[in-house]
Design a protein around this motif. Sequence first.
Motif, mmCIF file in Angstrom:
data_model
loop_
_atom_site.group_PDB
_atom_site.id
_atom_site.type_symbol
_atom_site.label_atom_id
_atom_site.label_comp_id
_atom_site.label_asym_id
_atom_site.label_seq_id
_atom_site.Cartn_x
_atom_site.Cartn_y
_atom_site.Cartn_z
ATOM 1 N N ARG A 1 43.382 141.289 5.675
ATOM 2 C CA ARG A 1 43.173 142.726 5.483
ATOM 3 C C ARG A 1 41.981 143.215 6.296
ATOM 4 N N THR A 2 40.895 142.444 6.291
ATOM 5 C CA THR A 2 39.701 142.824 7.048
ATOM 6 C C THR A 2 39.984 142.828 8.541
ATOM 7 N N PHE A 3 40.719 141.831 9.035
ATOM 8 C CA PHE A 3 41.105 141.824 10.445
ATOM 9 C C PHE A 3 41.941 143.062 10.777
ATOM 10 N N MET B 1 39.702 145.998 11.275
ATOM 11 C CA MET B 1 38.962 145.943 12.536
ATOM 12 C C MET B 1 39.854 146.252 13.737
ATOM 13 N N ILE B 2 41.135 145.920 13.656
ATOM 14 C CA ILE B 2 42.050 146.151 14.766
ATOM 15 C C ILE B 2 42.243 147.645 15.017
ATOM 16 N N ARG B 3 41.945 148.484 14.029
ATOM 17 C CA ARG B 3 42.048 149.927 14.232
ATOM 18 C C ARG B 3 41.071 150.422 15.295
ATOM 19 N N TRP B 4 40.031 149.641 15.550
ATOM 20 C CA TRP B 4 39.087 149.973 16.617
ATOM 21 C C TRP B 4 39.619 149.366 17.901
ATOM 22 N N ARG B 5 39.984 150.224 18.842
ATOM 23 C CA ARG B 5 40.625 149.777 20.083
ATOM 24 C C ARG B 5 39.807 148.727 20.815
ATOM 25 N N ARG B 6 38.501 148.848 20.758
ATOM 26 C CA ARG B 6 37.637 147.922 21.490
ATOM 27 C C ARG B 6 37.641 146.521 20.867
ATOM 28 N N LEU B 7 38.074 146.408 19.623
ATOM 29 C CA LEU B 7 38.103 145.109 18.962
ATOM 30 C C LEU B 7 39.478 144.435 19.018
ATOM 31 N N ALA C 1 29.549 141.989 21.073
ATOM 32 C CA ALA C 1 30.761 141.871 20.256
ATOM 33 C C ALA C 1 30.417 141.959 18.769
ATOM 34 N N GLU C 2 29.344 141.296 18.376
ATOM 35 C CA GLU C 2 28.911 141.355 16.975
ATOM 36 C C GLU C 2 28.499 142.768 16.596
ATOM 37 N N ALA C 3 27.810 143.451 17.500
ATOM 38 C CA ALA C 3 27.399 144.828 17.225
ATOM 39 C C ALA C 3 28.614 145.736 17.042
ATOM 40 N N MET C 4 29.658 145.528 17.835
ATOM 41 C CA MET C 4 30.863 146.337 17.690
ATOM 42 C C MET C 4 31.544 146.103 16.339
ATOM 43 N N ILE C 5 31.518 144.887 15.875
ATOM 44 C CA ILE C 5 32.087 144.597 14.546
ATOM 45 C C ILE C 5 31.260 145.283 13.468
ATOM 46 N N HIS C 6 29.941 145.252 13.595
ATOM 47 C CA HIS C 6 29.075 145.936 12.628
ATOM 48 C C HIS C 6 29.323 147.446 12.639
ATOM 49 N N ILE C 7 29.491 148.015 13.816
ATOM 50 C CA ILE C 7 29.759 149.456 13.920
ATOM 51 C C ILE C 7 31.093 149.800 13.264
ATOM 52 N N ALA C 8 32.117 149.016 13.540
ATOM 53 C CA ALA C 8 33.441 149.273 12.969
ATOM 54 C C ALA C 8 33.411 149.180 11.443
ATOM 55 N N MET C 9 32.795 148.138 10.909
ATOM 56 C CA MET C 9 32.779 147.963 9.454
ATOM 57 C C MET C 9 31.845 148.981 8.789
ATOM 58 N N GLY C 10 30.745 149.334 9.473
ATOM 59 C CA GLY C 10 29.853 150.369 8.946
ATOM 60 C C GLY C 10 30.537 151.714 8.885
ATOM 61 N N SER C 11 31.315 152.022 9.905
ATOM 62 C CA SER C 11 32.071 153.277 9.917
ATOM 63 C C SER C 11 33.087 153.303 8.779
ATOM 64 N N LEU D 1 31.161 153.989 5.560
ATOM 65 C CA LEU D 1 30.750 155.383 5.477
ATOM 66 C C LEU D 1 31.925 156.307 5.152
ATOM 67 N N ARG D 2 33.053 156.080 5.799
ATOM 68 C CA ARG D 2 34.239 156.905 5.559
ATOM 69 C C ARG D 2 34.718 156.761 4.122
ATOM 70 N N ARG D 3 34.689 155.553 3.605
ATOM 71 C CA ARG D 3 35.162 155.338 2.224
ATOM 72 C C ARG D 3 34.194 155.904 1.195
ATOM 73 N N ASN D 4 32.895 155.885 1.490
ATOM 74 C CA ASN D 4 31.930 156.452 0.556
ATOM 75 C C ASN D 4 31.908 157.970 0.626
ATOM 76 N N ALA D 5 32.154 158.551 1.806
ATOM 77 C CA ALA D 5 32.136 159.985 1.965
ATOM 78 C C ALA D 5 33.401 160.639 1.409
ATOM 79 N N HIS D 6 34.520 159.944 1.469
ATOM 80 C CA HIS D 6 35.803 160.467 1.004
ATOM 81 C C HIS D 6 36.442 159.501 0.011
ATOM 82 N N PRO D 7 35.915 159.460 -1.210
ATOM 83 C CA PRO D 7 36.440 158.481 -2.186
ATOM 84 C C PRO D 7 37.867 158.760 -2.634
#
Length: 102
Positions: free
Chosen positions: A61-63, A66-72, A83-93, A96-102
């Motif tokens: 499910r987590t993979f 992450m696949i929704r991010w074209r760069r990943l 590459a690690e930073a991009m994974i952090h950005i994707a998961m952080g986003s 944020l989206r899930r907390n902002a729109h529950p």
Amino acid sequence: MILDAIRKRWAWVKHLFADGAYDRLQLMDKAAFLDFTVEIIRRSDMAKGFEILPRRWVVERTFGWMIRWRRLVKDYEQRIDVAEAMIHIAMGSLLLRRNAHP
């Protein structure tokens, strides 16, 4: 090794789940040394077709998220820290989206 980093960052983690491919002597020895309990999730030899494996769906499910991010989708990065930073950005986003729109 990754187990050292897990122990250093999340000292409270005790139980790890691993794929059948990781059932290696070195992994088990290091896990025992660091006081981890490792549970190897294996597919049954008798199973035919698709079979849901316990706890494996969390990784898949987590993979998928992450696949929704074209760069990943592919490994475009030449440096592992980027590459690690991009994974952090994707998961952080995602967080944020899930907390902002529950």
